[in-house]
Design a protein around this motif. Structure first.
Motif: not given
Length: 95
Positions: A23-24, A30-31, A53-56
């Motif tokens: 999933e994000t 915004v991720s 993660d930092d990018d979601g």
């Protein structure tokens, strides 16, 4: 003692399955990095917790098919968590 009472849950134990959820996590489209708790959707028992993660992107791997309840915690402490019910798949995509 027989394991009959535990049998329905055995396949849902972390590390025992061949499925995953990908999933994000997003807030306001915004991720972002958020804390997510994975619960068994039937018993509501927590199974795992992880940060995306930092990018979601968040991955719960080596799990059973589910159903699972994902709760995304609210980092603003406004106590407005988001949740979804998901089944895991072999590639982690939504069924």
């Amino acid at each position: 003692m027989s394991g009959a009472l535990l049998d329905p849950m055995v396949w849902k134990e972390p590390g025992s399955g061949k499925f995953k959820i990908v999933e994000t996590t997003k807030r306001t489209s915004v991720s972002e990095r958020l804390r997510v708790i994975l619960l068994d959707a039937i018993s509501l028992l927590p199974v795992r917790a992880a940060w995306s993660d930092d990018d979601g992107v968040l991955v719960f791997a080596l799990i059973g098919k589910g159903p699972w309840l994902l709760i995304v915690l609210d980092p603003t402490e406004a106590y407005a968590p988001e949740s979804m019910i998901r089944e895991a798949t072999a590639d982690g995509a939504r069924p």
